[in-house]
Design an enzyme around this catalytic site. Structure first.
Site, PDB file in Angstrom:
ATOM      1  CG  HIS A   1      -2.017  -1.032   1.106  1.00 58.78           C
ATOM      2  ND1 HIS A   1      -3.051  -1.089   2.009  1.00 58.78           N
ATOM      3  CD2 HIS A   1      -2.237  -2.037   0.218  1.00 58.78           C
ATOM      4  CE1 HIS A   1      -3.863  -2.080   1.681  1.00 58.78           C
ATOM      5  NE2 HIS A   1      -3.379  -2.671   0.601  1.00 58.78           N
TER       6      HIS A   1
ATOM      7  CD  GLU B   1      -2.335   4.065   2.878  1.00 60.40           C
ATOM      8  OE1 GLU B   1      -3.559   4.241   3.033  1.00 60.40           O
ATOM      9  OE2 GLU B   1      -1.865   3.226   2.089  1.00 60.40           O
TER      10      GLU B   1
ATOM     11  CB  CYS C   1      -6.708  -0.815   4.714  1.00 60.80           C
ATOM     12  SG  CYS C   1      -4.994  -1.376   4.872  1.00 60.80           S
TER      13      CYS C   1
ATOM     14  CB  CYS D   1      -2.325   1.383   6.044  1.00 67.22           C
ATOM     15  SG  CYS D   1      -1.746   0.576   4.531  1.00 67.22           S
TER      16      CYS D   1
END
Length: 153
Positions: free
Chosen positions: A79, A81, A107, A110
């Site tokens: 991801h 992040e 999410c 993260c």
């Protein structure tokens, strides 16, 4: 003379610029990690280094009909992040007290990384269906602020 953008707009636009590097077939996400109004790293979602991109292999989540917001572990990608936090670590930049700008709400996976990286605030341009993220941030006293970009002139 054009109006000067706020810091929030400036860094959110950097997150959107990072998202243009995404190799995800479902959602291009970008992130910008900032400390003391200085950019320390960026990230976008895509396959790990030296791995084939989903554009080459196909989307695992799509092939298994995984709904958005569920079973985050069923994905080849890292991801945005996560990549921003990893890049800060690789380059020796502390994330303690930093601010994260992200094109989408993180999410819950993260969110846990953001909490442990001691990031203090998260600006998002759009929400994402993961109420656990909201609860985790609330418990950790991390402010998440919806900041959609203003229209371009």
């Amino acid at each position: 003379m054009k109006n000067r953008p706020s810091w929030q707009e400036y860094f959110m636009r950097m997150a959107y610029l990072a998202s243009t590097r995404s190799t995800c077939l479902r959602r291009a996400v970008g992130a910008a990690l900032v400390k003391n109004n200085q950019l320390i790293s960026t990230g976008y979602n895509g396959a790990p280094k030296n791995s084939p991109h989903c554009s080459e292999t196909g989307c695992l989540r799509e092939s298994q009909n995984v709904p958005s917001g569920q079973k985050h572990e069923l994905c080849r990608g890292v991801h945005a992040e996560q990549n921003a936090i990893i890049q800060a670590a690789i380059n020796g930049s502390s994330t303690q007290g930093a601010v994260l700008y992200c094109t989408h709400q993180p999410c819950s996976i993260c969110a846990r990384m953001i909490i442990n990286a001691e990031i203090k605030k998260v600006y998002i341009a759009s929400s994402y269906p993961d109420p656990l993220t909201e609860q985790l941030f609330k418990d950790a006293k991390i402010e998440m602020i919806l900041y959609p970009l203003p229209e371009q002139d």
